[in-house]
Design an enzyme around this catalytic site. Structure first.
Site, PDB file in Angstrom:
ATOM      1  N   TYR A 185       0.828  -1.221   0.000  1.00 15.16           N
ATOM      2  CA  TYR A 185       0.000   0.000   0.000  1.00 15.16           C
ATOM      3  C   TYR A 185       0.860   1.269   0.000  1.00 15.16           C
ATOM      4  CZ  TYR A 185      -3.784  -3.193   0.516  1.00 15.16           C
ATOM      5  OH  TYR A 185      -4.671  -4.215   0.265  1.00 15.16           O
ATOM      6  N   GLU A 216      10.951  -4.879  -5.395  1.00 13.61           N
ATOM      7  CA  GLU A 216      10.015  -5.766  -4.693  1.00 13.61           C
ATOM      8  C   GLU A 216      10.637  -7.162  -4.585  1.00 13.61           C
ATOM      9  OE1 GLU A 216       6.947  -5.913  -3.013  1.00 13.61           O
ATOM     10  OE2 GLU A 216       7.627  -7.989  -2.885  1.00 13.61           O
ATOM     11  N   GLY A 270       0.658  -6.925   0.503  1.00 13.56           N
ATOM     12  CA  GLY A 270      -0.433  -7.552   1.245  1.00 13.56           C
ATOM     13  C   GLY A 270      -1.744  -7.587   0.491  1.00 13.56           C
ATOM     14  N   ASN A 315      -4.752 -10.497   1.178  1.00 10.69           N
ATOM     15  CA  ASN A 315      -5.650 -10.119   2.274  1.00 10.69           C
ATOM     16  C   ASN A 315      -7.123 -10.311   1.920  1.00 10.69           C
ATOM     17  OD1 ASN A 315      -6.560  -7.678   1.050  1.00 10.69           O
ATOM     18  ND2 ASN A 315      -4.802  -6.563   1.878  1.00 10.69           N
ATOM     19  N   MET A 338     -10.914  -6.425   3.424  1.00  7.75           N
ATOM     20  CA  MET A 338     -11.770  -5.633   4.332  1.00  7.75           C
ATOM     21  C   MET A 338     -11.202  -4.225   4.456  1.00  7.75           C
ATOM     22  SD  MET A 338     -12.556  -8.406   7.301  1.00  7.75           S
ATOM     23  CE  MET A 338     -13.834  -7.496   8.158  1.00  7.75           C
ATOM     24  N   VAL A 375      16.103  -5.413  -1.163  1.00 11.29           N
ATOM     25  CA  VAL A 375      17.042  -4.399  -0.665  1.00 11.29           C
ATOM     26  C   VAL A 375      17.692  -4.908   0.620  1.00 11.29           C
ATOM     27  CG1 VAL A 375      17.219  -2.081   0.335  1.00 11.29           C
ATOM     28  CG2 VAL A 375      15.862  -2.460  -1.739  1.00 11.29           C
ATOM     29  N   GLU A 426     -13.794  -9.802  13.239  1.00 10.04           N
ATOM     30  CA  GLU A 426     -14.234 -10.136  11.887  1.00 10.04           C
ATOM     31  C   GLU A 426     -14.915 -11.500  11.943  1.00 10.04           C
ATOM     32  OE1 GLU A 426     -10.737 -10.027   9.399  1.00 10.04           O
ATOM     33  OE2 GLU A 426     -11.365 -11.805   8.300  1.00 10.04           O
ATOM     34  N   HIS A 465      -1.705  -8.410  10.934  1.00 14.28           N
ATOM     35  CA  HIS A 465      -1.715  -6.938  10.930  1.00 14.28           C
ATOM     36  C   HIS A 465      -0.511  -6.340  11.657  1.00 14.28           C
ATOM     37  CE1 HIS A 465      -6.435  -7.227  10.816  1.00 14.28           C
ATOM     38  NE2 HIS A 465      -5.887  -7.590   9.663  1.00 14.28           N
ATOM     39  N   GLY A 479       3.014   0.633   6.908  1.00 12.25           N
ATOM     40  CA  GLY A 479       2.391   0.314   8.188  1.00 12.25           C
ATOM     41  C   GLY A 479       3.294   0.496   9.392  1.00 12.25           C
ATOM     42  N   ASN A 503      -9.116  -3.403  10.690  1.00 11.06           N
ATOM     43  CA  ASN A 503      -8.173  -3.888   9.677  1.00 11.06           C
ATOM     44  C   ASN A 503      -7.428  -2.682   9.101  1.00 11.06           C
ATOM     45  OD1 ASN A 503     -10.885  -5.168   9.833  1.00 11.06           O
ATOM     46  ND2 ASN A 503      -9.762  -6.857   8.955  1.00 11.06           N
TER      47      ASN A 503
HETATM   48  P1  FAE Z   1       2.868  -4.583   2.566  1.00 13.15           P
HETATM   49  O1  FAE Z   1       1.558  -4.551   1.885  1.00 13.15           O
HETATM   50  O2  FAE Z   1       3.222  -5.762   3.400  1.00 13.15           O
HETATM   51  O3  FAE Z   1       3.995  -4.375   1.446  1.00 13.15           O
HETATM   52  C1  FAE Z   1       5.360  -4.461   1.708  1.00 13.15           C
HETATM   53  C2  FAE Z   1       6.053  -5.045   0.487  1.00 13.15           C
HETATM   54  O4  FAE Z   1       7.469  -4.880   0.638  1.00 13.15           O
HETATM   55  C3  FAE Z   1       5.824  -6.540   0.294  1.00 13.15           C
HETATM   56  O5  FAE Z   1       5.391  -6.776  -1.026  1.00 13.15           O
HETATM   57  C4  FAE Z   1       7.201  -7.174   0.558  1.00 13.15           C
HETATM   58  O6  FAE Z   1       7.431  -8.338  -0.205  1.00 13.15           O
HETATM   59  C5  FAE Z   1       8.138  -6.051   0.190  1.00 13.15           C
HETATM   60  N1  FAE Z   1       9.438  -6.095   0.886  1.00 13.15           N
HETATM   61  C6  FAE Z   1       9.665  -6.342   2.192  1.00 13.15           C
HETATM   62  N2  FAE Z   1      10.995  -6.239   2.483  1.00 13.15           N
HETATM   63  C7  FAE Z   1      11.617  -5.935   1.280  1.00 13.15           C
HETATM   64  C8  FAE Z   1      12.966  -5.711   0.913  1.00 13.15           C
HETATM   65  N3  FAE Z   1      13.956  -5.753   1.826  1.00 13.15           N
HETATM   66  N4  FAE Z   1      13.239  -5.444  -0.369  1.00 13.15           N
HETATM   67  C9  FAE Z   1      12.246  -5.388  -1.299  1.00 13.15           C
HETATM   68  N5  FAE Z   1      10.931  -5.590  -0.993  1.00 13.15           N
HETATM   69  C10 FAE Z   1      10.628  -5.855   0.282  1.00 13.15           C
HETATM   70  O7  FAE Z   1       3.072  -3.303   3.498  1.00 13.15           O
HETATM   71  N6  FAE Z   1      -5.749  -5.651   6.123  1.00 13.15           N
HETATM   72  C11 FAE Z   1      -6.945  -5.052   5.946  1.00 13.15           C
HETATM   73  O8  FAE Z   1      -7.056  -3.831   6.087  1.00 13.15           O
HETATM   74  N7  FAE Z   1      -8.047  -5.805   5.593  1.00 13.15           N
HETATM   75  C12 FAE Z   1      -7.988  -7.151   5.445  1.00 13.15           C
HETATM   76  O9  FAE Z   1      -8.998  -7.802   5.118  1.00 13.15           O
HETATM   77  C13 FAE Z   1      -6.742  -7.794   5.669  1.00 13.15           C
HETATM   78  N8  FAE Z   1      -6.618  -9.148   5.574  1.00 13.15           N
HETATM   79  C14 FAE Z   1      -5.377  -9.719   5.663  1.00 13.15           C
HETATM   80  C15 FAE Z   1      -5.251 -11.090   5.461  1.00 13.15           C
HETATM   81  C16 FAE Z   1      -3.996 -11.679   5.462  1.00 13.15           C
HETATM   82  C17 FAE Z   1      -3.863 -13.165   5.250  1.00 13.15           C
HETATM   83  C18 FAE Z   1      -2.838 -10.878   5.659  1.00 13.15           C
HETATM   84  C19 FAE Z   1      -1.470 -11.487   5.657  1.00 13.15           C
HETATM   85  C20 FAE Z   1      -2.962  -9.515   5.884  1.00 13.15           C
HETATM   86  C21 FAE Z   1      -4.221  -8.929   5.888  1.00 13.15           C
HETATM   87  N9  FAE Z   1      -4.380  -7.565   6.070  1.00 13.15           N
HETATM   88  C22 FAE Z   1      -5.610  -6.981   5.952  1.00 13.15           C
HETATM   89  C23 FAE Z   1      -3.223  -6.698   6.388  1.00 13.15           C
HETATM   90  C24 FAE Z   1      -2.776  -5.841   5.203  1.00 13.15           C
HETATM   91  O10 FAE Z   1      -2.601  -6.631   4.041  1.00 13.15           O
HETATM   92  C25 FAE Z   1      -1.465  -5.128   5.596  1.00 13.15           C
HETATM   93  O11 FAE Z   1      -1.743  -4.319   6.726  1.00 13.15           O
HETATM   94  C26 FAE Z   1      -0.922  -4.272   4.483  1.00 13.15           C
HETATM   95  O12 FAE Z   1      -0.625  -5.037   3.343  1.00 13.15           O
HETATM   96  C27 FAE Z   1       0.348  -3.531   4.932  1.00 13.15           C
HETATM   97  O13 FAE Z   1       0.681  -2.586   3.941  1.00 13.15           O
HETATM   98  P2  FAE Z   1       2.157  -2.036   3.819  1.00 13.15           P
HETATM   99  O14 FAE Z   1       2.199  -1.071   2.696  1.00 13.15           O
HETATM  100  O15 FAE Z   1       2.607  -1.571   5.165  1.00 13.15           O
END
Ligand code: FAE
Length: 544
Positions: free
Chosen positions: A61, A81, A155, A159, A162, A290, A399, A484, A512, A522
């Site tokens: 995100y 990524e 994520g 996910n 929601m 990275v 949920e 989360h 996050g 969420n």
């Molecule tokens: P994120 O989306 O995790 O993106 C970080 C990216 O950075 C990832 O693609 C990594 O692969 C990449 N990365 C990490 N380290 C490195 C590196 N060293 N070099 C290059 N790339 C890297 O972060 N949230 C909701 O609001 N509603 C839901 O229904 C919900 N359901 C979920 C269900 C599951 C099974 C899971 C696992 C999570 C869920 N979440 C939900 C949480 C939500 O997906 C999460 O809070 C966000 O994706 C976090 O967003 P960020 O941008 O912080």
């Protein structure tokens, strides 16, 4: 490589032809800083020696918002990524693995699956798989497994979609330095609109077999005096209706969610990332991780990157220079990088707050066994649309989760978000060179205590019991996981009030990790809206 619309725009094409014809990949024309920036952005995976105006670590995100808004401001960026680009099918013709029986595509570099619901009738349902750069990481951080998406889209690939805006009073408590008026009037609406958030048609919800599990969850909660609420989602509910009618291939109604959705879910590659790459100003290097960021001689930052293959082997190491670096690797990814760079003296001036105030959003899972007359359905949509809102009274937002096993099991499953005040720190271990997390199992007890009040009351009223066979044998609460992760580089503490890393001009945190430990619902809408707020300020003040 470039993503987004399958057909490149004419400007993308002419730019590519120009680069191909001249061999120019790095800028040599010093007319103005913005021209140099545009000329310097490579239209391909990064190579050693490249210089980019903006490098974004991670494509979830925070990273996707950053890429889109930089592009619209005329700034080229490159996203690094570590996961795959989930666009090519496997030998079965499918991009994603089946939910009921995940193969190697399901998990990030593991030899055995690590199912969030790990047991049934006491027996483990995990199985051996080949090690592969799969879509869901169950990253073990000591006492907790942190589930995260891996791939272009972060994520959003795994996910439940929601899309919940937190209560304003709670938001004001956790992020008091942020103008809540601005968030609730401008940035939450902007995030919801760009993410494509919608609500389920309530008449259809009441009638379809696929949400029987939700209706049973609502009935028993309300009979015990708890409020329930519909929860918006990024899933295309019109598509879901057509799934039920048999008019289109099934996705949510075939149980697809934690290992990817083939259809229906508006994940980031269909929203923010599609818009960003369509500008021709954003490129992405998948399967690149990275490992180091440090000031470069002269100006900008040197960024070290490992390129990996689909089995996780390092196939190349690269060093590039970036004028600006945006950390968007998620709460764990960003925190680990920053803590290890500070400890190893690469970014020694980072604030002491880096690595602090990490939390699980109070996540805990539990399941109840309903009576035979409260069937939850052999057909269940994988997309949750309802929650028990006992936040103000009990510190619980639960949920009502599906358990799409394809058979009638009379199970009600819940992922509870609780007001757990416990926080942990990331710490660098100089003997292993790894970053660990201080979270202990005892810190999850508060989540159990809060959720137990709600579900004990429901069980008492319904004369029902907890399932104790789904998270191990004789284990009622799954307190060893979080979906989360939040915190580790908290806004206005580890960064300034807009995500700038103190002491390092041109370095920002966008994900996050800015949110201190618990957002009460969420989290992705808040992460998106906060990134929208911060990048608007950064574009206005730092880039022009
Ligand atoms: P994120 O989306 O995790 O993106 C970080 C990216 O950075 C990832 O693609 C990594 O692969 C990449 N990365 C990490 N380290 C490195 C590196 N060293 N070099 C290059 N790339 C890297 O972060 N949230 C909701 O609001 N509603 C839901 O229904 C919900 N359901 C979920 C269900 C599951 C099974 C899971 C696992 C999570 C869920 N979440 C939900 C949480 C939500 O997906 C999460 O809070 C966000 O994706 C976090 O967003 P960020 O941008 O912080």
């Amino acid at each position: 490589m470039s993503r987004g619309s399958a057909v490149p725009s004419s400007s993308q094409l002419s730019r590519r032809r120009f680069i191909a014809a001249t061999g120019i990949a790095a800028g040599a024309v010093a007319l103005s800083s913005s021209w140099v920036s545009a000329a310097a952005a490579p239209r391909r995976a990064l190579n050693t020696g490249d210089r980019v105006p903006a490098l974004i670590i991670g494509s979830g995100y925070g990273g996707s918002v950053t890429a889109l808004r930089l592009a619209q401001a005329g700034i080229d960026s490159h996203i690094v990524e570590m996961g795959r680009d989930w666009t090519t099918p496997g030998s079965d013709g499918k991009i994603f693995t089946a939910t009921a029986s995940p193969d190697k595509r399901g998990y990030w570099l593991r030899n055995r699956t690590k199912q969030p619901v790990s047991n049934f009738l006491g027996a483990s349902i995990d199985k051996d798989i080949d090690k592969y750069a799969g879509i869901l990481d169950a990253e073990n951080m000591g006492a907790i497994n942190v589930y995260q998406g891996r791939g272009v889209g972060g994520g959003s690939l795994v996910n439940g979609g929601m899309a919940v805006t937190p209560k304003r009073s709670w938001f004001e408590q956790i992020l008091p330095s942020v103008d809540a008026n601005e968030m609730y009037n401008t940035f939450y609406p902007r995030a919801n609109a760009t993410l494509g958030v919608t609500n389920i048609d309530q008449a259809w919800f009441e009638s379809t077999d696929y949400y029987k599990f939700s209706r049973v969850g609502r009935k028993v909660a309300e009979r015990s005096g708890f409020k329930t609420t519909f929860v918006p989602n990024v899933y295309d509910f019109d598509y879901m209706k057509q799934e039920e009618a048999g008019a289109v291939p099934k996705s949510a109604l075939d149980g697809e969610v934690i290992f990817g959705n083939h259809h229906g879910k508006k994940s980031l590659p269909k929203t923010y990332l599609a818009q960003a790459t369509a500008t021709g100003k954003v490129t992405i290097s998948p399967l690149h991780r990275v490992t180091k960021v440090a000031p470069a001689p002269g100006s900008g930052y040197g960024v070290e990157i490992e390129q990996i293959d689909e089995q996780g082997n390092i196939v190349a190491t690269k060093t590039v220079i970036a004028d600006k670096v945006f950390f968007a690797a998620g709460s764990v990814g960003t925190s680990k990088l920053l803590v290890s760079m500070k400890a190893q003296g690469h970014l020694p001036n980072l604030a002491g707050a880096v690595g602090q105030e990490w939390g699980t959003n109070g996540n805990v899972m539990v399941a109840r066994a309903n009576h035979a007359w409260d069937a939850t359905g052999s057909k269940q949509s994988s997309i949750p649309t309802m929650g028990i809102d006992a936040w103000d009274t009990n510190g619980v937002f639960a949920e009502i989760a599906p358990f799409p096993a394809g058979a009638e099991l009379w199970i009600s499953l819940y992922l509870a978000i609780t007001k757990n005040p416990e926080r942990a720190q990331f710490q660098f271990n100089s003997s292993t060179g790894q970053v660990g997390l201080s979270w202990t199992q005892a810190q999850a007890q508060k989540s159990i205590d809060l959720a137990k009040v709600v579900f004990d009351k429901i069980n008492k009223k319904e004369v029902t019991v907890y399932r104790s066979d789904m998270f191990g044998s004789n284990k009622v609460w799954n307190d060893g996981l979080t979906y989360h992760p939040l915190g580790g580089a908290v806004l206005n503490k580890a960064t300034d009030n807009y995500g700038r890393l103190n002491g390092y001009p041109g370095m920002y945190v966008m994900d996050g990790s800015l949110v201190p430990g618990n957002v009460g619902v969420n989290p992705f809408v808040t992460i998106t809206a906060l990134a929208e707020r911060n990048i608007a300020n950064i574009v206005a003040n730092d880039l022009h």
